[in-house]
Design a protein around this motif. Structure first.
Motif, mmCIF file in Angstrom:
data_model
loop_
_atom_site.group_PDB
_atom_site.id
_atom_site.type_symbol
_atom_site.label_atom_id
_atom_site.label_comp_id
_atom_site.label_asym_id
_atom_site.label_seq_id
_atom_site.Cartn_x
_atom_site.Cartn_y
_atom_site.Cartn_z
ATOM 1 N N ILE A 1 6.831 40.115 -26.194
ATOM 2 C CA ILE A 1 6.587 39.332 -24.772
ATOM 3 C C ILE A 1 5.226 38.816 -24.997
ATOM 4 C CG2 ILE A 1 6.072 39.553 -22.385
ATOM 5 C CD1 ILE A 1 8.018 42.096 -22.520
ATOM 6 N N GLY A 2 4.211 39.222 -25.428
ATOM 7 C CA GLY A 2 2.829 38.647 -25.801
ATOM 8 C C GLY A 2 2.891 37.309 -26.579
ATOM 9 N N ALA A 3 3.732 37.585 -27.576
ATOM 10 C CA ALA A 3 3.913 36.404 -28.393
ATOM 11 C C ALA A 3 4.478 35.129 -27.867
ATOM 12 C CB ALA A 3 4.497 36.959 -29.828
ATOM 13 N N ALA A 4 5.781 35.505 -27.062
ATOM 14 C CA ALA A 4 6.438 34.498 -26.272
ATOM 15 C C ALA A 4 5.434 33.947 -25.325
ATOM 16 C CB ALA A 4 7.770 35.075 -25.778
ATOM 17 N N LEU A 5 4.477 34.533 -24.580
ATOM 18 C CA LEU A 5 3.685 33.878 -23.518
ATOM 19 C C LEU A 5 2.569 33.105 -24.150
ATOM 20 C CD1 LEU A 5 2.946 37.065 -21.148
ATOM 21 C CD2 LEU A 5 4.453 35.003 -20.769
ATOM 22 N N ARG A 6 2.365 33.715 -25.590
ATOM 23 C CA ARG A 6 1.356 32.419 -26.046
ATOM 24 C C ARG A 6 1.912 31.222 -26.380
ATOM 25 N NH1 ARG A 6 -3.423 35.102 -27.804
ATOM 26 N NH2 ARG A 6 -3.396 37.485 -27.828
ATOM 27 N N LEU A 7 3.175 31.242 -27.135
ATOM 28 C CA LEU A 7 3.774 30.060 -27.305
ATOM 29 C C LEU A 7 4.127 29.210 -26.145
ATOM 30 C CD1 LEU A 7 6.579 31.717 -29.767
ATOM 31 C CD2 LEU A 7 4.599 30.122 -30.363
ATOM 32 N N PRO B 1 -0.640 42.610 -25.198
ATOM 33 C CA PRO B 1 0.552 43.513 -24.902
ATOM 34 C C PRO B 1 0.174 44.516 -23.937
ATOM 35 C CG PRO B 1 0.160 43.031 -27.061
ATOM 36 C CD PRO B 1 -0.837 42.659 -26.446
ATOM 37 N N LEU B 2 -0.971 45.186 -23.944
ATOM 38 C CA LEU B 2 -1.204 46.148 -22.765
ATOM 39 C C LEU B 2 -1.302 45.431 -21.264
ATOM 40 C CD1 LEU B 2 -4.142 48.257 -24.414
ATOM 41 C CD2 LEU B 2 -1.713 48.728 -24.151
ATOM 42 N N LEU B 3 -1.788 44.406 -21.171
ATOM 43 C CA LEU B 3 -1.543 43.850 -19.876
ATOM 44 C C LEU B 3 -0.087 43.530 -19.669
ATOM 45 C CD1 LEU B 3 -4.561 41.103 -20.089
ATOM 46 C CD2 LEU B 3 -4.559 43.527 -18.999
ATOM 47 N N VAL B 4 0.614 43.010 -20.328
ATOM 48 C CA VAL B 4 2.115 42.759 -20.158
ATOM 49 C C VAL B 4 2.748 44.110 -19.870
ATOM 50 C CG1 VAL B 4 4.425 42.250 -21.364
ATOM 51 C CG2 VAL B 4 2.147 40.941 -21.616
ATOM 52 N N LEU B 5 2.373 45.178 -20.662
ATOM 53 C CA LEU B 5 3.256 46.424 -20.168
ATOM 54 C C LEU B 5 2.378 46.910 -19.000
ATOM 55 C CD1 LEU B 5 4.674 48.758 -21.299
ATOM 56 C CD2 LEU B 5 2.714 49.703 -22.290
ATOM 57 N N ALA B 6 1.428 46.702 -18.284
ATOM 58 C CA ALA B 6 1.240 47.182 -17.015
ATOM 59 C C ALA B 6 1.794 46.284 -15.956
ATOM 60 C CB ALA B 6 -0.455 46.698 -17.003
ATOM 61 N N LYS B 7 2.096 45.109 -16.161
ATOM 62 C CA LYS B 7 2.774 44.421 -15.356
ATOM 63 C C LYS B 7 4.169 44.821 -15.330
ATOM 64 C CE LYS B 7 4.009 39.437 -13.918
ATOM 65 N NZ LYS B 7 3.101 39.334 -12.859
ATOM 66 N N VAL B 8 4.911 44.909 -16.299
ATOM 67 C CA VAL B 8 6.290 45.390 -16.399
ATOM 68 C C VAL B 8 6.444 46.881 -15.785
ATOM 69 C CG1 VAL B 8 8.164 45.965 -17.862
ATOM 70 C CG2 VAL B 8 6.835 43.896 -18.358
ATOM 71 N N ALA B 9 5.551 47.802 -15.869
ATOM 72 C CA ALA B 9 5.414 49.099 -15.469
ATOM 73 C C ALA B 9 5.373 49.032 -13.920
ATOM 74 C CB ALA B 9 4.435 49.900 -15.981
ATOM 75 N N ALA B 10 4.641 47.950 -13.365
ATOM 76 C CA ALA B 10 4.595 47.924 -11.971
ATOM 77 C C ALA B 10 5.920 47.625 -11.693
ATOM 78 C CB ALA B 10 3.483 47.157 -11.587
ATOM 79 N N HIS B 11 6.379 46.312 -12.157
ATOM 80 C CA HIS B 11 7.836 46.114 -11.408
ATOM 81 C C HIS B 11 8.887 47.272 -11.804
ATOM 82 C CE1 HIS B 11 7.412 42.008 -10.513
ATOM 83 N NE2 HIS B 11 6.093 41.969 -11.361
ATOM 84 N N MET C 1 -9.033 46.921 -16.424
ATOM 85 C CA MET C 1 -8.343 45.734 -16.168
ATOM 86 C C MET C 1 -6.708 46.024 -16.024
ATOM 87 S SD MET C 1 -8.389 42.535 -16.491
ATOM 88 C CE MET C 1 -7.291 41.040 -16.658
ATOM 89 N N LEU C 2 -6.409 47.168 -16.771
ATOM 90 C CA LEU C 2 -4.984 47.629 -16.584
ATOM 91 C C LEU C 2 -4.654 48.143 -14.971
ATOM 92 C CD1 LEU C 2 -4.390 49.621 -19.904
ATOM 93 C CD2 LEU C 2 -3.850 47.212 -19.237
ATOM 94 N N ALA C 3 -5.580 48.944 -14.292
ATOM 95 C CA ALA C 3 -5.501 49.095 -13.355
ATOM 96 C C ALA C 3 -5.515 48.262 -12.018
ATOM 97 C CB ALA C 3 -6.421 50.275 -12.828
ATOM 98 N N ALA C 4 -6.511 47.143 -12.306
ATOM 99 C CA ALA C 4 -6.402 46.076 -11.674
ATOM 100 C C ALA C 4 -4.979 45.065 -11.823
ATOM 101 C CB ALA C 4 -7.447 44.982 -11.996
ATOM 102 N N VAL C 5 -4.587 44.996 -12.884
ATOM 103 C CA VAL C 5 -2.980 44.393 -13.052
ATOM 104 C C VAL C 5 -2.308 45.034 -12.242
ATOM 105 C CG1 VAL C 5 -1.264 43.734 -14.625
ATOM 106 C CG2 VAL C 5 -3.840 43.058 -15.199
ATOM 107 N N LEU C 6 -2.081 46.394 -12.384
ATOM 108 C CA LEU C 6 -1.275 47.311 -11.725
ATOM 109 C C LEU C 6 -1.303 47.020 -10.273
ATOM 110 C CD1 LEU C 6 1.162 49.185 -12.290
ATOM 111 C CD2 LEU C 6 -0.605 50.982 -12.143
ATOM 112 N N GLY C 7 -2.572 47.216 -9.818
ATOM 113 C CA GLY C 7 -2.694 47.191 -8.244
ATOM 114 C C GLY C 7 -2.452 45.867 -7.842
ATOM 115 N N ARG C 8 -2.826 44.744 -8.549
ATOM 116 C CA ARG C 8 -2.285 43.318 -8.111
ATOM 117 C C ARG C 8 -0.815 43.245 -7.871
ATOM 118 N NH1 ARG C 8 -0.788 38.759 -10.879
ATOM 119 N NH2 ARG C 8 -1.362 36.907 -9.775
ATOM 120 N N GLU C 9 -0.085 43.797 -8.854
ATOM 121 C CA GLU C 9 1.189 43.551 -8.719
ATOM 122 C C GLU C 9 1.908 44.257 -7.640
ATOM 123 O OE1 GLU C 9 3.240 41.498 -10.568
ATOM 124 O OE2 GLU C 9 1.400 40.913 -11.451
#
Length: 218
Positions: A209-215, A89-99, A1-9
């Motif tokens: 960041i994950g908590a802010a997205l949930r809100l 949080p791990l999904l968020v970290l993968a997205k931020v790492a890609a950017h 899933m993390l690789a998929a998020v990174l590749g998508r970005e």
């Protein structure tokens, strides 16, 4: 899933190269305008180089980051993230790492050219690159936090108001490391503080960041 998020970005960025290279172009323009405006005074250019380079890097990071989660929020991807078995949080970290990879890798390639415009020697430029490599991930995490807190709101001013006060320590330590190298002193203390701030940002940033997205989705 993390690789998929990174590749998508990475694929999305390749389809919109203007968004990925906008920060780089801004960094180059800001860094190049000061030597043109101030003239060929070598001492003055060397004195202002650390502050100018780091302010340009900060503004380049903030440019366009208010849209970081807007596409995922609009197409329902964020809701799928909440339902995914992987921690948010791990999904968020993968997205931020890609950017970060897309934004900082070209910036690090261009930074030595701008450093030569200010008369910086090779050792100082090496410290500049090290400080940018340690400091910009923290700036990206702070920008992502601001983007999550302002998700759904129009305009970038609120994001800037949220992120700028939090980014002041990174700005101070990053420019101080370069200034210490210019004076022939050790830049290790400032670089160590940048590394400590990065560790803190990596530990707390994705969870915040994950908590802010949930809100934002409630």
């Amino acid at each position: 899933m993390l690789a998929a998020v990174l590749g998508r970005e990475l694929r999305l960025a390749s389809r919109r190269p203007a968004d990925a290279l906008g920060g780089l172009l801004f960094f180059v323009l800001v860094g190049s305008l000061f030597p043109l405006a101030l003239g060929p005074d070598a001492n003055l250019l060397q004195q202002i180089a650390p502050g100018v380079m780091w302010v340009a890097a900060l503004l380049a990071v903030l440019l366009g980051q208010h849209r970081l989660f807007e596409g995922d929020w609009a197409d329902g991807s964020l809701e799928q993230w909440l339902l995914a078995p992987q921690p948010l949080p791990l999904l968020v970290l993968a997205k931020v790492a890609a950017h970060w990879l897309l934004g900082v890798a070209p910036l690090l390639l261009v930074a030595p050219l701008l450093g030569w415009q200010y008369g910086l020697d090779g050792a100082v430029i090496a410290v500049l690159l090290a400080s940018l490599a340690l400091g910009t991930p923290s700036l990206y995490l702070l920008a992502a936090l601001g983007a999550a807190l302002t998700l759904g709101l129009r305009g970038q001013l609120l994001l800037v108001l949220v992120v700028l006060p939090l980014s002041i320590p990174v700005l101070i330590f990053g420019s101080h490391a370069v200034a210490q190298a210019q004076q022939g002193l050790s830049a290790a203390p400032a670089l160590n503080l940048l590394g400590a701030f990065l560790c803190l940002a990596l530990l707390a940033g994705p969870w915040a960041i994950g908590a802010a997205l949930r809100l934002a989705l409630e």
